[in-house]
Design an enzyme around this catalytic site. Structure first.
Site, short mmCIF file in Angstrom:
data_model
loop_
_atom_site.label_atom_id
_atom_site.label_comp_id
_atom_site.label_asym_id
_atom_site.label_seq_id
_atom_site.Cartn_x
_atom_site.Cartn_y
_atom_site.Cartn_z
CE1 TYR A 124 -2.76 -3.30 1.01
CE2 TYR A 124 -4.39 -1.54 1.04
CZ TYR A 124 -4.07 -2.89 0.99
OH TYR A 124 -5.07 -3.83 0.92
CE LYS A 171 2.86 -18.05 0.86
NZ LYS A 171 2.01 -19.23 1.03
CG ASP A 205 -0.74 -20.08 2.78
OD1 ASP A 205 -0.11 -19.74 3.80
OD2 ASP A 205 -0.23 -20.71 1.85
CG ASP A 229 -7.57 -4.38 3.07
OD1 ASP A 229 -8.68 -4.37 3.62
OD2 ASP A 229 -7.32 -3.77 2.01
#
Ligand code: NAD
Length: 352
Positions: A124, A171, A205, A229
């Site tokens: 972002y 991740k 995930d 988000d």
């Protein structure tokens, strides 16, 4: 003394939800002096920008704002006002509680999560460009300073609110440098809280699957911007949807309170949208202002209306309009207000 607060009605369903929330906060027993300023689509023709400087000045002066959602064009047009606002004011922590409510039909009855999303960097940061005509590149920025700051916020929040555990989400198996740095920063901060708050980490995930299957295992969850988000909408889905999910953007100089949901343009002006998420954001604002008793009264009134199920909006399975639900919340609130506070909470309104 009345609290000076900047009120940004926003786009789409924003104005009707902002009006509903202002009415409820005025009935809460806490006093407000509202400074109403407009941002978003409606002001572009007038100011040449969706976020005029006087809006930022108002928030900097009052240090507290509540805002309705603002539309961001997809794939073209102006940059997100929300992202710009968070960066311009250094609102580094986006706090989004997701707590089950009696009366709502959901898969679980006892969800109580707090999402703490880093709000200033990651994908972002807005560094994006075309690489020739058929390839595009977005740059993901992760710094130790911002990662440690958000991790510290999450742990301090846990301590202040009697929470037992912080889970860091990443991740880092794939993005070894950027997400690796985020995870390493969280571990550094966690070490300083050892013995007071538990710490663990999850790959994003796997975290999504675990939250859908076993949300009761989690407590405070700290994430970089993009995962935050996405996972906060997932958490909203666990407790009844976007219509009931509140949020706070916290910085050192100012705080801006807003719902997780967007401007839902298809429902704009129909007196149909659920005001709960913005009202609960108002509850977070009351707590931030130290108005704990008023915050509890408003939260109890909202929960009471939802549990009763008579005056709830379409998304919760009811038929009430935004204004009917608001009236029902105010009715409970007025009944619950201590006698000696009658007459307090008078509000004044200034527009600019
Ligand atoms: P959205 O949250 O506006 O709407 C998605 C769907 O959720 C709606 O169609 C509706 O079915 C439901 N919904 C949302 N809020 C509701 C409410 N209060 N009551 C009842 N139902 C509700 O998401 P979107 O359609 O992806 O985004 C619309 C616009 O909002 C976009 O321009 C987006 O950029 C913007 N947006 C703004 C913010 C913000 O201002 N903080 C946040 C998210 C999206």
């Amino acid at each position: 003394m009345a609290h000076p607060v900047t009120l940004i009605p926003g786009d789409g369903i924003g104005p009707e939800l902002a009006e509903a929330t202002r009415r409820v906060l005025d009935a809460s027993g806490a006093g407000f002096e509202w400074e109403v300023v407009d941002a978003g689509e409606a002001v572009i023709d007038r100011y040449g920008t969706p976020l005029p400087e006087h809006v930022l000045e108002s928030i900097r002066r009052n240090r507290v704002a509540i805002k309705g959602p603002i539309t961001t064009p997809v794939g073209e047009g102006f940059r997100s006002v929300n992202v710009t606002l968070r960066q311009a004011l250094g609102l580094y922590a986006n706090v989004r509680p997701a707590r089950s409510m009696k009366g709502l039909e959901t898969r679980y009855e006892d969800v109580d999560l707090v999402i703490v999303r880093e709000n200033t960097e990651d994908l972002y940061a807005g560094i994006e460009h075309m690489v020739g005509p058929d390839a595009a590149e977005s740059i993901k920025i992760i710094t130790r300073a911002a990662s440690e700051r958000i991790a510290r916020y999450a742990f301090e929040y846990a301590v202040a609110n009697g929470r037992r555990k912080v889970t860091a989400v990443h991740k880092a198996n794939i993005m070894k440098l950027s997400d690796g740095l985020f995870l390493d920063s969280c571990r550094t901060v966690a070490a300083a809280f050892e013995g007071r708050v538990d710490f663990e980490d999850r790959i994003v995930d796997n975290m999504c699957m675990q939250l859908v299957q076993k949300p009761e295992l989690y407590d405070v969850i700290v994430l970089p911007n993009l995962y935050g988000d996405i996972v906060s909408d997932l958490a909203a889905g666990l407790v009844g949807g976007l219509g009931v999910a509140p949020g706070a953007n916290i910085g050192t100089e100012a705080a801006v309170f807003e719902a997780v949901h967007g401007s839902a343009p298809k429902y704009a002006g129909q007196n149909k949208a659920n005001p709960t998420a913005l009202m609960l954001s108002g509850v977070l604002m009351l707590r931030h202002l130290g108005e704990t008793a008023a915050a509890e009264r408003v939260e109890d009134a909202i929960r009471g209306v939802i549990a009763e199920g008579r005056a709830i909006t379409y998304d919760l399975g009811g038929r009430a309009g935004t204004s009917d639900m608001t009236d029902a919340v105010i009715e409970r609130l007025v009944a619950a207000r201590p006698r000696n506070e009658a007459g307090a909470g008078a509000a004044s309104l200034t527009a600019s």
